[in-house]
Design an enzyme around this catalytic site. Structure first.
Site, short mmCIF file in Angstrom:
data_model
loop_
_atom_site.label_atom_id
_atom_site.label_comp_id
_atom_site.label_asym_id
_atom_site.label_seq_id
_atom_site.Cartn_x
_atom_site.Cartn_y
_atom_site.Cartn_z
N LEU A 8 -40.52 26.37 3.76
CA LEU A 8 -39.34 27.15 4.11
C LEU A 8 -38.24 26.97 3.08
CD1 LEU A 8 -39.15 26.83 7.98
CD2 LEU A 8 -40.07 28.66 6.58
N ALA A 9 -37.98 25.75 2.63
CA ALA A 9 -36.90 25.55 1.67
C ALA A 9 -37.29 26.09 0.29
CB ALA A 9 -36.56 24.05 1.59
N HIS B 35 -43.37 11.54 16.75
CA HIS B 35 -43.39 12.53 17.81
C HIS B 35 -44.23 12.03 18.98
CE1 HIS B 35 -43.83 16.32 19.89
NE2 HIS B 35 -42.92 16.85 19.08
N ARG C 153 -37.27 12.05 21.81
CA ARG C 153 -38.54 11.72 21.17
C ARG C 153 -38.70 10.23 20.86
NH1 ARG C 153 -39.06 16.67 16.73
NH2 ARG C 153 -39.52 18.25 18.29
N LEU D 12 -36.76 23.58 10.80
CA LEU D 12 -36.91 24.93 10.25
C LEU D 12 -35.55 25.45 9.84
CD1 LEU D 12 -39.45 26.40 12.83
CD2 LEU D 12 -39.90 25.19 10.71
#
Lengths: 644, 224, 262
Positions: free
Chosen positions: A45-46, A268, A333, A448
């Site tokens: 994405l980046a 996670h 988390r 994101l």
């Protein structure tokens, strides 16, 4: 040395910091942009968004990725969603609230200015992605749908089924494809960056290896952007892709880029447990499962091998509900992960026994199915249940799922200033590769957001500002520093190929991962970390004596690729432990067993550790220099997190 | 997006398929008309020969119709040759083991069946139209007594066998062709796709059965 | 306790693009039923490496069925015997002790083999580069909720957008056609209002590139849909055909007029 850590974060009212900073930045005339060459490594994405946006502006961009196509970068695997402060639900969200939640969620170890910019840009991201054709979920009226995610009190998460990362990445990939067609971006797939070229203290290019032909090559440029993701694969088993690696950031680190908060790694809680010593990766399942699933283990270790259906209600320990009555199964988390580890350490874990311990807890939908009916559960989680059954062969409608935490995201990364520039001038880091926005813990659906904010809306400005102000000497492939960097890479490859030992790269990686996971994972202690710091250098030494790589450097050689990556994890892993040892407090994901509140929660120490730990490579891996960037909180005052 | 290179439909593989679909539809129409005409053989010599005469008397209209059919056939064949020569190069190295999961025998035999039909058409024309080969011993092909040609032509068992086999290929070709036509022309719709398959299958079987009925009826002595 | 099995693998080995290549047979003893297919190959590779041999090269990355990097033809079926499953998500419990498994790369001229089971799918990237996007620069987007999208359209666009670009459709097609891939992308963008301005130009360019890459034509076998791990429907192919006809027969060719502002 403190002066080298100038964050360049603006001061004044936080709402206008980015605006004012942008106005102060220098611009490159549109006609001159094509004269500047910018390297972008990574196409997630980046990197994908960054390379596309810089191409759109007219810069001459070179884009690199190790996958066979830019579309496959690991951003694609993000399931849940992307946050944005649109307040479409009219439930009281705002830029300030997203900013506040992110700073607090990061346990006050992130820079306020950066986080506020992120929250501001979040709204533009959604506009941009929708315009690109990202098929976000919609309501019947045709407007965008939102959901609440990761325990947030407002519904600000945009999503595209369980494939949000994929759809956002395809948007960025398509924008990138458009620029490749337009000739502003040149794409180099199946090409791995193996070093950064620094000339006169300034980043001027990279050295790459063509993963098909094996050709080692220098690419010279005016600026380098590293958007190469996180280093979660240091643990060997993680939810990262098999190929995710830290080589790019680690090479940059060794050339002068400080590494910030390497011990901040997110675990996670809802992943499918490892099934055996052949396990190559762990699969994450959306934590939305915790909305309706109840987490439990048997009260008595003696029951752990039994069929869960035979374990009576009174013999079950719903430990999250017991310990956190108000949040129950929806605790953050880090807490959910840590508690799962604790009950397994007590010998009350379930599932396959590996190395004498059962590492798994039940996530049980029995009561929800009874309450809501199987159809409703299928509607909500059908695809996740299918995925679980595909992997484990067990039907979660009939028998409880088994879950265990796994390494998922790394908040640490290359230290960058407000302009996303590392301590090597001209070398930038974006997305998960930098450290800047999530502090000691990242909120769900924020990764994101950060990747795209950096790519679409920050890199285009800060690169222009750098290129307009830098006085860059002319450098070409024949420059002595360039030739030296290429020779160094070739020598290293030759070395990996010529050790002629007995052990495979994977076997070293597995052992390294185990050491880091056990000592620098969900819980850390001085004693454990010191032990790891003794074992890792020894393992590294064995690696360089006893590694086995077959084949040649002049062909597609996946063993050689792995070996190079493991070599870098061997060094980075040590720094992770060193950072964890130096940060003698607990905060966010970083849980030092010595610093625990009476209730067993992380105890932060703001008076001594309210800083970013930025490590400088000194040439001696055992003696990196720690630089501290003090963090100031003017808008979100530090408080203790409580989820009781 | 900058200006596209102006492409025409028939430059593309999809366009060639569209041409095949449209010409296929014309040919399908011809096959059905031809079949309906021929079925009059069951109504006796006067009916069939009278029908043949009526057709002949159409003159220019008949020639125009024949021209449309011929052009369609030529285009259909030219397109498939172009497509197949491309596709032959699309997988130069095949699989050692390949299992198909959904395709049909009809779809897989389109190429071979199409070639067989081509050869059959040539033979069929030579058989009944000009010059009238492989008739029963002692019979001379007549330009006007179509009925006698049919009876005599199918008395030869191996000739009848050729016709029967050819009609099986025709039936399958019509089935896959008609079913594909909807998809190729973009008319396919999920709601009707299974119905379309059923109709294509039924029509294909019906045409093949009707065409087979004629030679078989001659061999069985029903038509004499 | 979990079941283990002994397998015999017939694997395509090829040193490089110009090498002829051929099948090699390997024993894979004591394979756990819980392993994924690729983990089974990892185990085989570790043993090959221990013996000083070169491991079998194959592509994989996310290993959770979304990146589209993996893809093997397993016993004649792309991605193996399970429907809607990528190779990385296929588990060994679907095989039996004593099985012989033939493993081949995707076969298509447009996907040349680079080594062993690794192929070059750059042709797919070039098809997207030819027009598989919406032309919108960063920063120029209007407010996201400014343009409502009917939910059925958005859902159908998402059905098409689920394509992972793995190439199983090409591998499965008797003609090595890429129609399902192209159709899925064209439909994803063509179904959304944001994709309308370029809808017909996009289809023309993508189809022209698809043909230029040397993929075969579609002859409606629908093997692509059966092999697709995301179960993308051939309905999108009908839609692509429709759009291309309209693009070439009805729509005018676009001509750029010269001359700028001022």
């Amino acid at each position: 040395m403190q002066s080298r850590l100038d964050s360049k974060a603006p001061s004044g009212p936080i709402e206008t910091r980015w605006d004012r900073h942008r106005f102060g930045m220098k611009l490159v005339n549109p006609a001159n942009r094509r004269k500047y060459k910018i390297i972008v490594v990574g196409t997630g994405l980046a990197g994908g968004a960054g390379a596309a946006s810089l191409g759109e502006m007219g810069y001459n961009v070179l884009s690199f990725c190790y996958q066979d196509s830019p579309r496959r970068a690991h951003s694609i695997a993000a399931q849940g969603g992307i946050n944005a402060a649109k307040n479409y639900k009219n439930d009281g969200d705002s830029i300030h609230r997203l900013f506040y939640d992110t700073v607090k969620g990061g346990d006050f170890r992130a820079r306020e200015s950066n986080v506020h910019r992120l929250a501001e840009l979040s709204v533009n991201i959604i506009d941009q992605c929708v315009a690109q054709g990202v098929p976000f979920a919609r309501e019947y009226g045709g407007l965008l749908d939102n959901r609440s995610f990761g325990g947030a009190q407002v519904s600000r998460t945009f999503y595209a089924r369980g494939q949000t990362g994929q759809q956002l990445l395809l948007g960025a990939y398509q924008a990138l494809a458009r620029q490749i067609e337009a000739g502003t971006v040149k794409s180099f797939p199946r090409t791995e960056m193996l070093d950064v070229i620094v000339v006169d203290g300034v980043a001027r290019g990279i050295v790459t290896r063509d993963m098909v032909s094996g050709k080692v090559e220098a690419h010279v440029a005016d600026a380098v952007v590293l958007a190469t993701g996180g280093y979660g694969n240091a643990f060997f088993l993680s939810t990262n892709a098999i190929g995710c690696n830290a080589t790019a950031v680690w090479r940059a680190h060794k050339k002068g880029a400080f590494f910030a908060n390497p011990c901040f790694t997110q675990i996670h809680p809802t992943c499918i447990p490892a099934g055996g010593d052949y396990q190559s990766k762990l699969t994450l399942m959306s934590e939305s499962l915790r909305n309706d699933g109840r987490v439990w283990v048997p009260k008595s270790a003696g029951d752990c091998g039994r069929d869960p259906a035979e374990i009576a209600e009174k013999d079950r320990d719903y430990y999250l509900e017991r310990l956190y009555p108000s949040f129950g199964n929806l605790v953050p988390r880090d807490i959910a992960s840590r508690r799962a580890k604790m009950v397994c350490d007590e010998g009350r874990g379930v599932g396959t026994e590996l190395e004498g311990v059962r590492r798994g807890v039940y996530l049980d939908f029995r009561d929800s199915i009874k309450r809501l009916g199987e159809a409703k559960i299928r509607e909500r989680y059908g695809n996740l249940f299918e995925m679980y059954e595909r992997i484990t062969g067990e039907n979660p409608y009939k028998t409880p799922m088994r879950i265990y935490p796994a390494s998922h995201y790394t908040m640490g990364g290359l230290w960058v200033d407000y302009n996303l520039m590392t301590t090597i001038p001209g070398c930038f880091a974006a997305g998960e590769a930098n450290f800047s926005d999530h502090g000691a813990n990242r909120l769900g659906a924020s990764a994101l957001m950060q990747g795209l904010a950096d790519g679409y809306f920050v890199l285009p400005y800060v690169l222009g500002n750098y290129l307009a102000s830098a006085k860059l000497a002319s450098v070409d492939e024949g420059h002595i520093e360039v030739k030296k960097a290429v020779a160094d890479v070739e020598e290293r490859i030759e070395k990996l190929l010529s050790i002629g030992g007995e052990r495979t790269p994977d076997s070293f990686h597995r052992e390294l991962g185990n050491i880091i996971w056990n000592n620098c994972g969900m819980a850390r202690s001085a004693q454990g970390l010191e032990g790891a710091l003794a074992r890792i250098p020894a393992l590294r030494e064995e690696f360089w004596q006893n590694l086995k790589v077959t084949g040649t450097g002049e062909s597609l050689n996946q063993t050689l690729e792995k070996a190079g990556r493991v070599a870098d994890f061997m060094e980075l892993g040590e720094l992770m432990c060193r950072d964890a040892l130096a940060r003698d407090e607990s905060c966010g994901c970083h849980y030092r067993e010595e610093h625990v509140t009476e209730e067993g929660e992380a105890a932060r120490n703001d008076s001594e550790y309210q800083y970013v730990a930025a490590w400088e490579h000194t040439g001696d891996l055992s003696k990196p220099t720690l630089h501290k960037e003090a963090l100031e909180f003017e808008y979100v005052l530090p408080v203790a997190r409580s989820y009781k | 997006m900058s200006m596209a290179k102006a492409i025409t439909l028939s430059d593309t593989t999809i366009g060639k398929k569209v041409v095949m679909a449209v010409t296929g539809l014309v040919l399908y129409g011809f096959v059905v008309a031809h079949m309906l005409g021929n079925l009059q053989v069951f109504m006796g010599p006067e009916q069939l020969n009278g029908y043949a005469k009526k057709l002949h008397d159409l003159g220019p209209v008949l020639y125009a119709a024949r021209a449309v059919v011929l052009v369609s056939l030529v285009l259909h064949v030219v397109m498939v040759v172009q497509l197949l020569s491309r596709t032959a190069a699309a997988r130069p190295i095949g699989y050692r083991l390949k299992k198909n999961q959904t395709t049909t025998y009809a779809a897989l035999t389109m190429k071979f069946g199409g070639l067989a039909l081509m050869l059959f058409i040539v033979y069929h024309l030579a058989h009944f139209t000009f010059p009238g080969v492989s008739m029963a011993a002692g019979y001379k092909h007549s330009a006007t007594d179509v009925y006698a040609n049919v009876v005599s032509g199918f008395k030869v068992p191996w000739v009848t066998a050729i016709y029967v086999v050819a009609q099986l290929f025709l039936g399958m070709h019509l089935y896959h062709g008609a079913f594909s036509l909807f998809q190729t022309l973009g008319l396919s719709h999920p709601r009707y796709v299974e119905k379309a398959r059923f109709v294509a299958q039924t029509l294909g079987i019906a045409v093949a059965a009707a065409n087979i009925a004629m030679p078989v009826a001659v061999v069985a002595g029903i038509v004499k | 306790m979990s079941k283990t099995m002994n397998l015999t693998l017939h694997v395509w080995r090829q040193k490089g693009g110009t090498d002829i290549g051929g099948f090699e047979t390997y024993k894979a003893p004591e394979i756990s039923e819980h392993m994924s297919f690729l983990e089974m190959l990892d185990v085989v590779n570790e043993r090959l490496l221990a013996d000083g041999k070169e491991p079998i090269a194959f592509d994989s990355d996310c290993r959770e069925g979304i990146c589209g990097m993996c893809g093997l033809v397993i016993n004649g079926v792309p991605h193996g015997p399970n429907a809607a499953t990528t190779t990385c998500q296929l588990h060994m419990r679907h095989f039996n002790d004593g099985d012989e498994i033939t493993i081949e790369p995707w076969r298509a001229a447009a996907f040349p083999v680079l080594r062993d089971l690794v192929v070059d799918r750059g042709a797919f990237d070039r098809i997207i580069q030819a027009g598989g996007y919406v032309s919108v620069n960063a920063g120029s987007a209007p407010e996201a909720n400014g343009l409502p999208v009917a939910k059925p359209d958005a859902d159908r666009a998402m059905d098409a957008a689920a394509c992972i670009g793995c190439g199983a459709c090409v591998a499965a097609c008797p003609n090595a056609s890429a129609m399902l891939f192209v159709a899925a992308k064209a439909a994803h963008l063509g179904l959304l209002p944001q994709g309308q301005p370029e809808r017909y130009e996009r289809v023309k360019k993508m189809v022209a590139q698809m043909d230029a890459e040397g993929f075969g034509h579609c002859s409606n076998h629908y093997e692509c849909m059966a092999a697709c791990p995301k179960e993308i429907s051939v309905d999108f192919i009908a839609r692509l055909n429709r759009d291309l006809m309209r693009a070439t027969v009805v729509e005018r060719d676009h001509e750029e007029k010269s001359g700028g502002a001022g």
